[in-house]
Scaffold this active site. Structure first.
Site, mmCIF file in Angstrom:
data_model
loop_
_atom_site.group_PDB
_atom_site.id
_atom_site.type_symbol
_atom_site.label_atom_id
_atom_site.label_comp_id
_atom_site.label_asym_id
_atom_site.label_seq_id
_atom_site.Cartn_x
_atom_site.Cartn_y
_atom_site.Cartn_z
ATOM 1 C CE LYS A 42 -3.261 -0.164 3.050
ATOM 2 N NZ LYS A 42 -4.619 -0.520 2.601
ATOM 3 N NE ARG A 112 -6.344 3.726 4.413
ATOM 4 C CZ ARG A 112 -7.596 3.731 3.907
ATOM 5 N NH1 ARG A 112 -8.207 2.600 3.640
ATOM 6 N NH2 ARG A 112 -8.210 4.868 3.683
ATOM 7 N N GLY A 121 -8.022 -7.736 4.637
ATOM 8 C CA GLY A 121 -8.893 -7.915 5.799
ATOM 9 C C GLY A 121 -8.243 -8.581 6.992
ATOM 10 C CG MET A 123 -2.669 -7.449 9.746
ATOM 11 S SD MET A 123 -0.962 -7.051 9.500
ATOM 12 C CE MET A 123 -0.993 -6.502 7.815
ATOM 13 N NE ARG A 356 -5.629 -4.712 -3.325
ATOM 14 C CZ ARG A 356 -6.115 -4.998 -2.135
ATOM 15 N NH1 ARG A 356 -5.319 -5.052 -1.076
ATOM 16 N NH2 ARG A 356 -7.406 -5.217 -1.962
ATOM 17 C CG HIS A 473 -3.462 -45.256 -1.318
ATOM 18 N ND1 HIS A 473 -4.777 -45.461 -1.625
ATOM 19 C CD2 HIS A 473 -2.744 -45.986 -2.203
ATOM 20 C CE1 HIS A 473 -4.869 -46.313 -2.639
ATOM 21 N NE2 HIS A 473 -3.641 -46.649 -3.008
ATOM 22 N NE ARG A 579 1.669 -44.687 -10.682
ATOM 23 C CZ ARG A 579 1.161 -43.463 -10.526
ATOM 24 N NH1 ARG A 579 1.428 -42.770 -9.438
ATOM 25 N NH2 ARG A 579 0.373 -42.952 -11.449
ATOM 26 N NE ARG A 635 6.992 -48.203 -9.467
ATOM 27 C CZ ARG A 635 6.431 -47.418 -8.551
ATOM 28 N NH1 ARG A 635 7.120 -46.437 -7.998
ATOM 29 N NH2 ARG A 635 5.175 -47.603 -8.204
ATOM 30 C CD GLU A 763 11.912 -45.641 -5.691
ATOM 31 O OE1 GLU A 763 10.790 -45.385 -5.245
ATOM 32 O OE2 GLU A 763 12.222 -46.760 -6.156
ATOM 33 C CB SER A 782 13.035 -41.880 -13.012
ATOM 34 O OG SER A 782 11.878 -41.127 -12.719
ATOM 35 N N GLY A 784 12.579 -40.898 -7.620
ATOM 36 C CA GLY A 784 11.280 -41.145 -6.980
ATOM 37 C C GLY A 784 11.271 -40.305 -5.725
ATOM 38 C CG ASN A 786 6.017 -39.460 -3.870
ATOM 39 O OD1 ASN A 786 6.176 -38.253 -3.990
ATOM 40 N ND2 ASN A 786 5.067 -40.125 -4.478
ATOM 41 C CG ASP A 787 9.579 -44.650 -1.797
ATOM 42 O OD1 ASP A 787 9.397 -45.043 -0.640
ATOM 43 O OD2 ASP A 787 8.903 -45.035 -2.758
ATOM 44 C CB CYS A 849 8.540 -40.299 -11.865
ATOM 45 S SG CYS A 849 9.398 -41.569 -10.945
ATOM 46 C CE1 TYR A 869 10.973 -38.406 -16.609
ATOM 47 C CE2 TYR A 869 13.047 -38.595 -17.811
ATOM 48 C CZ TYR A 869 12.092 -39.134 -16.956
ATOM 49 O OH TYR A 869 12.255 -40.388 -16.449
#
Lengths: 890, 890
Positions: A42, A112, A121, A123, A356, A473, A579, A635, A763, A782, A784, A786-787, A849, A869
């Protein structure tokens, strides 16, 4: 991912600049637009507007550094602030020609908050500050409008009490309502000056009575009180929650802008309004907004009177309207973006109170960006950078009609975007029966889901779980399917036996209809109408620009023909993760799979695998056909075998019969396979090492499918076979040699030459460290993620819900590491593996992946890390294309 | 940890030296003792003895490279071997003055295997080779002893058929027995020359009949057949198993030694024997051995005749005995170690057939090493390096009387050394009742154990489980307690309901007595007498030398006064890991702990924690007192809370009552706390972050105990408080600030000044990578290598049994990574963390406290990595002291 700057420290306070206050007004300003970090959005934009010569009431901004220092020093303001503030106040007085607290010509100000990022909204704001029993009379006299003066005074007391003195506004609203009832009138505007005078007296008595001390008469006390209240509001619960949800660091602090008041409520030649320079909902190039005659800003928000649309203004105030639209054009041209503007008209004079960059829907964002390129306001790169990739999700999934009324039962995590309604079912079987046999739309409600539920998830419109995080999952599979999902709605009390759930006083039974909004996490009673998405031409244009500039390739995680087709439609350039285990949950296949698992020896396993072979082969033929020459990474079997085992008595009997063994043997095998920590158990390539016949069958299916394609379509198919969970170079070598052997057998038998690659999923931290050796035989990597996140951080994503939210609240992590890649932990391992892998094999193809493949921040990381990739779920492909493009424009 | 050299490759074959055969004899040799890698232990030592001028029958050794090449080239021998072998044979012929296959003066040879490391009885040997129907007559004539000649021929055929032609020896033994029965005699030696001639004819007919081809008459065919048989025996199942058990790489290969025969069976002036230069069982400096007059080596082994002790030899062959002891002294002086010797006496002439460093018990090893230092044969460093640290375990635990008869029911893993007998019980409760109330010795038998069983394990003499590996809960805890344990005895069928187990046809019921040998994994019926260990003065001497040379400090993992006392007795220099959770399983405490867990809010938890506080404080006072100023590292609560939850209905009721909540709430809470992968779940400092009151209580107990000690004993106590499972620097900072706050409160309240350190366990890959930042506030690091191995390799140690054994068999891992540190994976992370931690804080103290702290190879790694200390279970402390000393002498 630790918030290095999350903790305001005394050190920061000590580094505070000498200049704490920045003045603006009368066509000049000490600040400018790019000083948002110091002055807040602001304050910076007010300064910029001043410098542009736009009409802005004079004022000053106290910097965010003062706020940071305030918290670092145990809520003590910098001692040098006072003098600088007095000086700035004097400058306003001189510009306006009025004096703060003066008995004849008083200056009134607004106070302000204004943070670096907009926090609408969240503060507090105080208007009309500087009024007391003396100055109010002077204001009345000066404006010749006693009613206006006392109305302002009444509003000020009410607002100040609410914001600064923490005296709830309902006290005053009651008195206001009583007064109107006494006077038998309906509108505030019908109150007379005398009514308002009486109200002011009553208000002040109320303050004395509630707080045991009088309302402050001293205008300086008022001002300091308001400034402190703004700083304190930075840490109020609303603001803290907002920051957490929007990833705004606590360490930024807020600025405070003090500005001389202008009044839209001094009569019918006054007004106040808000406007957008284009339509924020559709992106259409047309001024858009509303205004209210004879009103102050808060009246618009309060909704007591209905504002008029902006296109009625030319009829009412033609000159001012012309001025206003000129300002709109100037601002949009200056900022090169659609502006969200606040203005006030005082006695036919226009004053700008704020500008803004306007918030907009994803659709509007796309349209505005594309049109602004056509208008040559911005270039293609700027257009690409202007869209939040995640917002595209809104365009790809059905959304709830925002106008429909709704009863929210519970709120869980927004696990997979989109909205869905349907009859509640509590088992995957019921979901399938109701959906396939009875053609009903269903919502599958589970405490949590497991791979056994996949057929039910496929059959359902959406998934709702009581447990599990954004990467549980249910969440992962739903996103993969592009189905809405709300996960971890912990308030639900699900009773499978009674097929019912209890939540916030309601009992929902099987067959009752609910609606879930996977974009917000809301669960609602009944069916809420939805709106179907349509991909606009502007969207396609933007995507084509993104494809031109991006370096990263975008693949998809897909194993079903449907997923693969959707992903191609969304622009996927191949499959990065198929998978294979998901292919085994089909009713017919799961029996053969279970037969394999309970088999007592290699021969038994081979017999069961022989049944699966033709099905797998057909799966791959279909995928190869859909991907039409694009790379397909397959895989090999990854999850622990017990995930496939039967749980019900019926299923156990069926498997025992199919496998020709006793029910006891099936039970014993199930028990034997149970693991303490299945995530770290007998899975991934460990299965391939201990039961080589499984991977042999899968390899055979892949190569036979490839041979078939080559003969059928004469087109080249290059399967990329991926070995999961490799920990030791030797594991990979052993399994690659099995695959190579199968490949040469199939090629000899079919008389084809199949080009293929064998690579691995990286992984485990150990695999990252030994990547150089693994790359001696692996042709691609690749990640993995997550693991890799689970092992690097030692967090099971299925169990993280119990603490990760608290970690975010305490500022230990900024983001759930399963949502956005932990760049300084997991990221370093990715750097190490990439560097070592490429050193051994410079041409090695490297991608990721995990779930992170669809997260923009993680995609930016992958770009910087030099990966080839990313692979993500089908519905994330456009998000990834855009994020990859943004990454390459940085 | 991949076996880089496990796979014999064509490359290795290609690198084969030109010289494939090494000659020896007549006081000269081409090889020498330090060429074991090339010539095998036997070949190298025969060459060395020759060069020393000792009487060794001439011969030659075919190198191990030939064996490696043989396997690398698809079982093809090097083409240049034949010529070199003929040449070497000619040299023997010339030295002996006889000719291989000659019709008048035939040379006979032995063909023996000899690998780099001794593999007794694992591979094959052929004696008397070179006999056929012609040479046997020549031998008879030359020696004037027809019976001897035909006895040799008979033995040769039998042995050759067994080893080379794979015709089982029982065929021949039957014929021999038949012959003796026909002739009505008992001893082989009573057979006449004619009997033996007839037997030879029968043997050869049998060969023709069984194999469809005649026994080879060509002595060259015999020789090549025997050489190939030795090479093939390198890969026979016995040898493969032996190598796996003794960590001998397959890639080493075996050498073959061909040597002219000498005969101990030519008459009563002949003999054969084996001897040790000192007593291999006690270490006493006294010749030790046995011999047999008129016999060949195999007769000693076969046990048909009882050999005479060596001290009867002076009476029978005084001159030869004098010669022999001179050889003993010469060899021991030369090799500077106790020798294991084979000799033959042919017509009063002594021939040496083998010498090698003798195998010995741990006690003997210690005594011999210490005495040899006193004799100035070796120096202290050599003495230290000569003892296998792991063998010390034998000295520290009771052992079974080796002379007692036994019935082995099953064999599991040798999880914690020592032996124990007792009545079988199937629950921890029964173990406690029987042991404490009825003063019975019990063996706790479980499918697997959990922390709930600890009191039962304490009460039991030993632990037997059907599931779990060398580092399962049962194994780890048992080793920590110094109690014998056999884990993973998969053949056991345990039925808790019936309180019985079935195994190999036996049914063992509760109360039946069994014996377990935790050093071998054997489970036996009934009570087998044991022998108590006594630590000798020599042991203490050796340990004091070890302490002089080692650099690493040795601490112990201990939390009970008993463990701490034992560890100090064994020389621990402090506690490296006090697992506070083990203190909560006591019957009285577990209730309060459970109350804390089921509490609905902070207040409830605090009330329950208040009950635990005084007990914890007393625990620490006791430990501080025992450790008497040595450092004590206390790890705050680590395991997931559900490990403490009740399982039985009775327990659930008790907790509900104690906590004043309903049984349903307890059940619900238990369900809520259940995790998919508890190892990666809500545990470690995640508990401290989410329930800070737990760590506050623990810190208070520690500091109050320290304050008490300072006041009581005026001695300084420096508690080291360890925060487990840190992943983010911020986690550590937050918890350290809590601990610091508690510390200053306690110091103020008690008026003491307590010196303390706060550090962290480094157990996650991310913590290793961010160690530099963590070290900004952490004052010490302790690598928790169990968890670090689990996360780096992605292996749950509780679930690894299903595949890790197969990984070892397939050569993917050399050692279970939970037994010996994975140096190239986990090890690299330790290097990274150490380097980064020290860069930030050069004085940071760094140790390890996983199971690896007691593994010699891992200790050597820690020494090289520059750590300050290792911490291991009490009974491993002497092992670690010695291993650390060895590491610093390298």
């Amino acid at each position: 991912m630790t918030k290095s700057n999350a903790q305001p420290s005394a050190k920061l306070g000590a580094e505070m600049s000498d200049k704490l206050v920045y003045n603006f007004g009368d066509g000049a300003a000490e600040g400018k637009a790019d000083m948002k970090n110091l002055l807040g959005g602001k304050g910076a934009n007010l300064a910029e507007m001043c410098s542009l010569g736009l009409p802005v009431p004079p004022g000053f901004t106290i910097t965010t550094e003062v706020c940071v220092g305030y918290y670092a020093n145990g809520k003590q303001l910098s001692p040098s602030l006072s003098a600088q503030l007095e000086d700035a106040l004097a400058q306003i007085e001189s510009k306006v020609g009025a004096k703060f607290g003066d008995g004849t010509n008083p200056l009134l100000v607004s106070v302000r908050s204004g943070a670096r990022a907009s926090m609408p909204g969240m503060m507090d704001t105080v208007l009309n500050l500087g009024l007391n029993d003396i100055t109010v009379k002077a204001l009345a006299k000066k404006t010749g409008n006693e009613r206006f003066a006392y109305d302002s005074y009444r509003r000020f007391i009410q607002m100040y009490c609410d914001v600064v003195l923490e005296l709830d506004h309902y006290h005053f609203e009651e008195m206001l309502e009583d007064k109107k009832r006494d006077r038998e009138i309906e509108l505030d505007t019908d109150l007379t000056a005398d009514d308002l005078k009486e109200l002011v007296v009553q208000y002040k008595e109320k303050v004395q009575q509630e707080l045991g001390k009088p309302f402050p008469d001293s205008v300086h006390e008022q001002l300091w009180g308001a400034i402190m209240a703004v700083f304190n509001s930075w840490m109020n619960p609303r603001a803290c929650t907002y920051r957490r949800l929007h990833d705004i660091p606590e360490s930024w602090g807020t600025a405070v802008t003090v500005q001389s008041m202008v009044f839209g409520n001094m009569g019918d030649d006054c007004a106040t309004g808000v406007a957008f320079t284009r339509n924020p909902s559709t992106g259409e190039k047309k001024y858009y907004g509303e205004f209210l005659v004879n009103a102050q800003g808060e009246d618009v928000v309060a909704g007591i009177r209905t504002p008029l649309p902006l296109d009625e203004m030319p009829a009412i105030m033609p000159d001012v309207y012309k001025q206003l639209t000129a300002v709109f054009d100037k601002l949009e041209g200056h900022y090169r973006d659609m502006q969200d503007i606040e203005f006030t008209i005082q006695n036919q004079k226009l004053w700008m109170l704020q500008t803004r960059n306007g918030k907009r829907t994803a659709a509007a964002a796309v349209t505005i960006a594309v049109e602004m390129v056509k208008e040559k306001l911005i270039d293609i790169k700027a257009a690409i950078k202007r869209i939040d990739p995640l917002s595209l999700d809104q365009l790809l999934h059905p959304t709830l009609d925002p106008k429909a009324p709704k009863t929210v039962l519970a709120t869980g995590l927004p696990a997979s975007p989109g909205a869905a309604s349907g009859k509640v079912v509590f088992t995957a079987e019921d979901a399938e029966t109701m959906a396939l046999d009875h053609k009903e739309k269903v919502i599958l409600v589970r405490i949590e889901t497991s791979p056994e539920d996949i057929h039910g998830m496929h059959a359902a419109q959406g998934i709702l779980t009581a447990r599990g995080g954004m990467t549980s999952h249910a969440a992962v599979v739903a996103r993969g399917m592009g189905k809405p999902c709300v996960s971890g709605a912990g308030e639900l009390r699900i009773n499978y036996a009674e097929k019912s759930l209890k939540v916030s006083g309601h009992t929902i039974k099987e067959g009752d209809i609910i609606t879930i909004n996977g974009s917000t996490g809301e669960v609602m009673i009944g069916e809420i109408p939805t709106v179907q998405p349509q991909l606009s031409a502007d969207f396609e244009t933007l995507m084509s620009w993104a494809d031109e500039v991006r370096v990263l390739k975008i693949r998809t995680n897909a194993e079903t023909p449907l997923d693969a087709t959707v992903a191609r439609k969304f622009g996927a350039e191949g499959i990065g993760l198929c998978r294979t285990e998901h292919m085994f949950f089909d009713a017919e296949r799961i029996i053969a799979m279970r037969e394999m698992i309970v088999a007592q020896n290699v021969e038994g396993r081979k017999a069961a695998l022989a049944k699966l072979l033709p099905m797998q082969r057909n799966d791959f033929v279909e995928l190869f056909r859909i991907m039409n020459g694009l790379p397909v990474t397959i895989r090999l079997l990854d999850p622990p075998l017990h995930e496939f085992l039967p749980h019900t008595e019926e299923d156990i009997k069926q498997v025992a019969k199919a496998a020709g063994v006793s029910v006891d043997i099936v039970r014993h095998r199930a028990h034997e396979l149970k693991e303490q920590n299945p995530m770290l158990g007998h899975r991934g390539c460990r299965l391939g090492i201990t039961y080589p016949e499984i991977y042999e069958m899968q390899a055979q299916a892949i190569f036979e499918a490839a041979a078939f394609m080559i003969k059928e379509s004469k087109e080249s198919v290059v399967p990329e076979i991926m070995i999961p969970l490799v920990m030791m170079p030797k594991e990979f070598e052993l399994l690659k040699s099995i695959i190579d052997k199968v490949a040469s057998e199939v090629m000899r038998r079919t008389g084809t030459a199949i080009e293929y690659k064998v690579g691995t999923m990286i992984e485990l931290p150990r695999a990252c460290l030994r990547a150089g050796e693994i790359a001696q035989s692996a042709e691609f990597f690749s990640f993995g993620t997550n693991d890799l996140t689970q092992t690097t951080l030692g967090i099971s994503r299925d169990d993280s819900a119990a603490f990760i939210e608290i970690y975010k609240q305490k500022g230990i992590v900024e983001q759930d590491p399963f949502v956005s890649l932990d760049q300084s932990g997991v990221g370093e391992l990715i750097h190490i593996a990439t560097e070592r892998g490429r050193k051994t094999r410079p041409t090695i193809k490297i991608g990721i992946c995990g779930e992170h493949g669809g997260d923009p921040a993680s995609i930016a990381f992958c770009h910087k890390a030099g990966l080839d990739y990313v692979s993500c779920s089908p519905y994330r492909v456009p998000v990834a294309r855009l994020a990859a493009a943004q990454a390459s424009t940085d």
